[in-house]
Design a protein around this motif. Structure first.
Motif, short mmCIF file in Angstrom:
data_model
loop_
_atom_site.label_atom_id
_atom_site.label_comp_id
_atom_site.label_asym_id
_atom_site.label_seq_id
_atom_site.Cartn_x
_atom_site.Cartn_y
_atom_site.Cartn_z
N PRO A 9 22.06 30.96 63.42
CA PRO A 9 21.20 32.09 63.74
C PRO A 9 20.63 32.72 62.46
CG PRO A 9 23.26 32.22 64.95
CD PRO A 9 23.42 31.12 63.95
N ALA A 10 19.37 33.08 62.52
CA ALA A 10 18.74 33.75 61.38
C ALA A 10 19.18 35.19 61.32
CB ALA A 10 17.22 33.66 61.51
N SER A 11 19.02 35.78 60.16
CA SER A 11 19.26 37.21 59.98
C SER A 11 18.02 37.80 59.31
CB SER A 11 20.50 37.45 59.12
OG SER A 11 20.21 37.20 57.76
N PRO A 12 17.86 39.11 59.35
CA PRO A 12 16.71 39.71 58.67
C PRO A 12 16.65 39.34 57.19
CG PRO A 12 17.70 41.29 60.16
CD PRO A 12 18.62 40.10 60.13
N ALA A 13 17.77 39.05 56.57
CA ALA A 13 17.80 38.69 55.15
C ALA A 13 17.12 37.34 54.88
CB ALA A 13 19.24 38.65 54.66
N ASP A 14 16.86 36.55 55.91
CA ASP A 14 16.22 35.23 55.73
C ASP A 14 14.71 35.30 55.63
OD1 ASP A 14 18.58 33.53 55.88
OD2 ASP A 14 18.68 34.09 58.01
N VAL A 15 14.12 36.45 55.89
CA VAL A 15 12.68 36.54 56.02
C VAL A 15 11.93 36.09 54.77
CG1 VAL A 15 12.44 38.99 55.41
CG2 VAL A 15 10.76 37.91 56.94
N ARG B 263 6.15 37.70 57.75
CA ARG B 263 6.97 38.92 57.74
C ARG B 263 6.70 39.78 58.97
NH1 ARG B 263 4.81 39.21 52.10
NH2 ARG B 263 6.41 38.21 50.79
N ASP B 264 5.43 39.90 59.33
CA ASP B 264 5.05 40.73 60.47
C ASP B 264 5.52 40.15 61.80
OD1 ASP B 264 3.77 42.43 58.68
OD2 ASP B 264 1.75 41.67 59.13
N GLY B 265 5.66 38.82 61.89
CA GLY B 265 6.02 38.20 63.15
C GLY B 265 7.46 37.69 63.21
N PHE B 266 8.24 37.96 62.18
CA PHE B 266 9.60 37.42 62.11
C PHE B 266 10.52 38.24 63.01
CE2 PHE B 266 13.84 36.94 60.17
CZ PHE B 266 13.92 35.57 60.07
N GLY B 267 11.20 37.54 63.92
CA GLY B 267 12.20 38.17 64.77
C GLY B 267 13.48 37.37 64.70
N ALA B 268 14.46 37.87 63.99
CA ALA B 268 15.70 37.12 63.77
C ALA B 268 16.42 36.80 65.08
CB ALA B 268 16.62 37.89 62.82
N ALA B 269 16.22 37.62 66.09
CA ALA B 269 16.96 37.44 67.35
C ALA B 269 16.69 36.09 68.02
CB ALA B 269 16.63 38.58 68.31
N HIS B 270 15.51 35.52 67.80
CA HIS B 270 15.15 34.26 68.46
C HIS B 270 14.85 33.16 67.43
CE1 HIS B 270 15.06 36.44 72.17
NE2 HIS B 270 14.25 37.31 71.64
N THR B 271 15.37 33.32 66.23
CA THR B 271 15.08 32.40 65.13
C THR B 271 16.36 31.76 64.61
OG1 THR B 271 13.18 33.77 64.49
CG2 THR B 271 13.99 32.22 62.85
N TRP B 272 16.24 30.49 64.23
CA TRP B 272 17.36 29.78 63.61
C TRP B 272 16.92 29.28 62.25
CZ3 TRP B 272 15.93 29.29 68.63
CH2 TRP B 272 16.89 29.60 69.60
N VAL B 273 17.85 29.29 61.32
CA VAL B 273 17.65 28.67 60.01
C VAL B 273 18.20 27.25 60.10
CG1 VAL B 273 18.42 28.71 57.60
CG2 VAL B 273 17.65 30.82 58.71
N ILE B 274 17.45 26.31 59.57
CA ILE B 274 17.86 24.92 59.54
C ILE B 274 18.42 24.63 58.15
CG2 ILE B 274 17.08 22.53 59.78
CD1 ILE B 274 14.64 23.82 61.42
N GLU B 275 19.61 24.08 58.13
CA GLU B 275 20.23 23.72 56.85
C GLU B 275 20.49 22.21 56.85
OE1 GLU B 275 23.67 26.28 56.69
OE2 GLU B 275 22.48 27.93 55.87
N ALA B 276 20.21 21.59 55.73
CA ALA B 276 20.45 20.15 55.55
C ALA B 276 21.34 19.99 54.32
CB ALA B 276 19.14 19.40 55.37
N GLY C 48 14.73 24.91 56.36
CA GLY C 48 13.65 25.31 57.24
C GLY C 48 14.06 26.34 58.25
N CYS C 49 13.20 26.52 59.24
CA CYS C 49 13.49 27.46 60.32
C CYS C 49 12.68 27.08 61.55
CB CYS C 49 13.17 28.89 59.89
SG CYS C 49 11.42 29.22 59.82
N VAL C 50 13.07 27.70 62.66
CA VAL C 50 12.35 27.53 63.91
C VAL C 50 12.67 28.74 64.79
CG1 VAL C 50 14.20 26.20 65.03
CG2 VAL C 50 11.83 25.94 65.82
N ALA C 51 11.70 29.17 65.58
CA ALA C 51 11.91 30.26 66.52
C ALA C 51 11.52 29.79 67.91
CB ALA C 51 11.08 31.49 66.12
#
Length: 147
Positions: free
Chosen positions: A8-14, A45-58, A64-67
């Protein structure tokens, strides 16, 4: 590349996501005459919503990320960016397959828009998305749930 995961993404990922967006979209936006280095980051930044976003780690690193944002008639696939050094390794297909399986189980359509001429369009078409409408910049696509 099988060594990837989503968290799950957090606001700190923006900021990391805003920087990645600027890198990933630059060529397509320049081709379309729409690249502005400040605007490309600020729109994220204006459209980032951590609640529905995931950070992709490899390999344990940010890749990367996806929402997947719920809306009235569908979920919107947004902010799907992969670092250039991991593109083409199957991560994008794996992430997309996982999200689409969730939507299929819930019987939910998925919508997205992709820049006209973007190579990402082929990925979406391989996963069942079809074009709904187009304008001079964007191609809007939809995928109905697989039965």
């Amino acid at each position: 590349m099988g060594d990837w995961e989503m968290r799950p993404a957090s606001p700190a990922d923006v900021e990391a996501v805003a920087e990645l967006r600027a890198v990933v979209l630059r060529d397509d936006l320049e081709r379309l005459g729409r690249y502005d280095p400040r605007r490309v980051r600020q729109r994220l930044r204006d459209g980032f919503g951590a609640a529905h976003t995931w950070v992709i780690e490899a390999g344990g690193a940010f890749a990367g990320c996806v929402a997947l944002r719920p809306a009235a008639d569908a979920h919107w696939l947004e902010h799907f960016y992969l670092a250039p050094d991991v593109q083409g390794a199957g991560i994008g297909s794996g992430v997309l397959r996982e999200l689409l399986e969730r939507c299929d189980r819930d019987g939910v359509c998925v919508r997205l828009n992709v820049l006209r001429g973007s190579a990402a369009r082929r990925l979406y078409e391989r996963h069942g998305f079809t074009v709904e409408t187009e304008d001079p910049v964007d191609v809007f696509m939809v995928r109905t749930p697989a039965m």
